[in-house]
Scaffold this motif. Sequence first.
Motif, PDB file in Angstrom:
ATOM      1  N   VAL A 112      -0.672   4.831  -0.188  1.00  0.00           N
ATOM      2  CA  VAL A 112      -1.914   4.604   0.557  1.00  0.00           C
ATOM      3  C   VAL A 112      -1.556   4.099   1.947  1.00  0.00           C
ATOM      4  CG1 VAL A 112      -4.020   3.202   0.686  1.00  0.00           C
ATOM      5  CG2 VAL A 112      -3.305   4.170  -1.499  1.00  0.00           C
ATOM      6  N   GLU A 113      -2.320   4.530   2.947  1.00  0.00           N
ATOM      7  CA  GLU A 113      -2.070   4.124   4.326  1.00  0.00           C
ATOM      8  C   GLU A 113      -3.317   3.496   4.940  1.00  0.00           C
ATOM      9  OE1 GLU A 113      -0.923   7.681   6.284  1.00  0.00           O
ATOM     10  OE2 GLU A 113       1.061   7.781   5.326  1.00  0.00           O
ATOM     11  N   TYR A 114      -3.111   2.805   6.069  1.00  0.00           N
ATOM     12  CA  TYR A 114      -4.201   2.202   6.837  1.00  0.00           C
ATOM     13  C   TYR A 114      -4.250   2.841   8.217  1.00  0.00           C
ATOM     14  CZ  TYR A 114      -4.734  -1.761   3.586  1.00  0.00           C
ATOM     15  OH  TYR A 114      -4.974  -2.543   2.492  1.00  0.00           O
ATOM     16  N   ILE A 118      -7.122   4.199   4.761  1.00  0.00           N
ATOM     17  CA  ILE A 118      -8.217   3.227   4.784  1.00  0.00           C
ATOM     18  C   ILE A 118      -8.658   3.022   6.226  1.00  0.00           C
ATOM     19  CG2 ILE A 118      -8.795   0.812   4.347  1.00  0.00           C
ATOM     20  CD1 ILE A 118      -6.875   0.926   1.953  1.00  0.00           C
ATOM     21  N   THR A 119      -9.957   3.019   6.451  1.00  0.00           N
ATOM     22  CA  THR A 119     -10.501   2.983   7.809  1.00  0.00           C
ATOM     23  C   THR A 119     -11.150   1.637   8.135  1.00  0.00           C
ATOM     24  OG1 THR A 119     -12.699   3.763   7.161  1.00  0.00           O
ATOM     25  CG2 THR A 119     -11.014   5.444   7.562  1.00  0.00           C
ATOM     26  N   ALA A 120     -11.479   1.463   9.416  1.00  0.00           N
ATOM     27  CA  ALA A 120     -12.195   0.255   9.842  1.00  0.00           C
ATOM     28  C   ALA A 120     -13.569   0.189   9.192  1.00  0.00           C
ATOM     29  CB  ALA A 120     -12.320   0.238  11.362  1.00  0.00           C
ATOM     30  N   ALA A 121     -14.190   1.359   8.958  1.00  0.00           N
ATOM     31  CA  ALA A 121     -15.487   1.383   8.281  1.00  0.00           C
ATOM     32  C   ALA A 121     -15.368   0.828   6.869  1.00  0.00           C
ATOM     33  CB  ALA A 121     -16.037   2.810   8.247  1.00  0.00           C
ATOM     34  N   LYS A 141      -7.024   0.928  13.458  1.00  0.00           N
ATOM     35  CA  LYS A 141      -8.235   0.144  13.698  1.00  0.00           C
ATOM     36  C   LYS A 141      -8.606  -0.689  12.473  1.00  0.00           C
ATOM     37  CE  LYS A 141     -10.300   3.032  17.302  1.00  0.00           C
ATOM     38  NZ  LYS A 141     -11.461   3.870  17.700  1.00  0.00           N
ATOM     39  N   ALA A 142      -8.278  -0.199  11.281  1.00  0.00           N
ATOM     40  CA  ALA A 142      -8.531  -0.981  10.071  1.00  0.00           C
ATOM     41  C   ALA A 142      -7.652  -2.227  10.057  1.00  0.00           C
ATOM     42  CB  ALA A 142      -8.260  -0.128   8.834  1.00  0.00           C
ATOM     43  N   LEU A 143      -6.383  -2.080  10.456  1.00  0.00           N
ATOM     44  CA  LEU A 143      -5.479  -3.227  10.512  1.00  0.00           C
ATOM     45  C   LEU A 143      -5.926  -4.210  11.598  1.00  0.00           C
ATOM     46  CD1 LEU A 143      -2.057  -1.385  10.118  1.00  0.00           C
ATOM     47  CD2 LEU A 143      -3.215  -2.794   8.399  1.00  0.00           C
ATOM     48  N   ALA A 154       0.835  -1.209   0.000  1.00  0.00           N
ATOM     49  CA  ALA A 154       0.000   0.000   0.000  1.00  0.00           C
ATOM     50  C   ALA A 154       0.865   1.252   0.000  1.00  0.00           C
ATOM     51  CB  ALA A 154      -0.928  -0.012   1.205  1.00  0.00           C
ATOM     52  N   GLU A 155       1.938   1.235   0.792  1.00  0.00           N
ATOM     53  CA  GLU A 155       2.832   2.394   0.849  1.00  0.00           C
ATOM     54  C   GLU A 155       3.457   2.692  -0.507  1.00  0.00           C
ATOM     55  OE1 GLU A 155       5.606   1.554   3.926  1.00  0.00           O
ATOM     56  OE2 GLU A 155       4.135   1.810   5.548  1.00  0.00           O
ATOM     57  N   ARG A 156       3.723   1.633  -1.273  1.00  0.00           N
ATOM     58  CA  ARG A 156       4.289   1.856  -2.609  1.00  0.00           C
ATOM     59  C   ARG A 156       3.296   2.539  -3.537  1.00  0.00           C
ATOM     60  NH1 ARG A 156       6.923  -3.227  -1.278  1.00  0.00           N
ATOM     61  NH2 ARG A 156       5.302  -4.502  -2.253  1.00  0.00           N
TER      62      ARG A 156
END
Length: 425
Positions: free
Chosen positions: A276-278, A313-316, A281-283, A271-273
């Motif tokens: 994009v990040e997480y 990116i979120t837990a939702a 709580k999503a992880l 994702a970092e490449r």
Amino acid sequence: MSSPAARRPDTLRYVDPVRNPYAPGAGQRPPELAGRGRELDVFDVVLERIARGRPERSLMLTGLRGVGKTVLLNTLRSQAINHLWGTGKIEARPDQSLRRPVAAALHMAVRELAPRHRAPDRIDGFLGVLKAFAQRSVPSGRGAAAPRLRDRWQPGIDVPASSGRADSGDIEIDLVELLTDAAAVATDVGTGIAVFIDEMQDLGAEDVSALCAACHELSQLGAPLIVVGAGLPHLPAVLSAAKSYSERLFRYQRIDRLDRIAADQALCAPAEREDVEYEQKALDLLYEKSGGYPYFVQAYGKATWDHAPRSPITAADVRVAAPEAEAELAVGFFGSRFERATPAEREYMRAMATLSLVEGEETGRDDMDAAVPTAEIARSLGRKPASLSPARDALIKKGLIYSGERGTVAFTVPHFGRYLRTQPA
């Protein structure tokens, strides 16, 4: 028409489905091979030791489906190739003798070494033995007809088949002689040969015995040829049943689910490449959903990426995407296996699923890991254990369950018990 990225003010933070990096697929290498550094390092040591003439054992990878055994097997093969070894790979099948596929694998391995060999006659001599081995077949029963010509493999080898070496018809004698000769070719070149066998638990009893005998002989000779196998958790028991010394003959490595750090790395690094990040709580939720199993990590990661509108990116986003990932797994990963079972076998597995949940709660383990006593399955179904043996044995042959310890069975597929408990009876 403008692209979605062109219409958004936060273009750099847009999660583009086209650039989705995750790759859920059978044997498909993920974008980040996380959590397998130890296995790769161990194999590098094996290759280096053999290169220096040190004795080493062949390697067996075991684990449930979905833990990435095939991916790891392919990666180890790439390591061997990088060390200039000759390699070949096969996938065992319960309805096929080892003779044809292992001949094809060794043919490929020796072809990789041939350009570096100073004596073409030596290569031709080995290929003649290989051709004789490949074409030798013995009827399976008294009075059985010899195999028809069209059923005999005709390898693309221009030299004539040899006589008197690896062609006795006894697979154990022939395989020992063939692998010994192949190792001699590798010795001439100053390198080694590695034969990779996937789904190794599906080999027939005679073939397993022959392979153990050949590895034993190679080990005693210190020959530069190893077998790297991958199979379900009961593979060590299959090998031990063939030859008692197999417990000391192979190096066994259990391939398990990823720990939390490795699972996060498998998601975050690719994702970092893509910038994009997480959110944390999503992880957390992705690990809860996937259980750390590499195939599920990729499946949930891909679905979440496709549904997430922006970074982070979120837990939702995970909660919205999870039903799609689960629906896809239900059809492709679980459903395809469930459909292979007969009604009697499905009844057996449903009883397993119910009992595995109880066992998991009592032992503090996840239901996917809990083994179930066969006596308890019979009791829950109101049947005698002997009457359920055909269903149990058929499920083992189909690779849906395995017996790791005497008197118990468990699912070969993670989360399969959970899936079965959602299916109508």
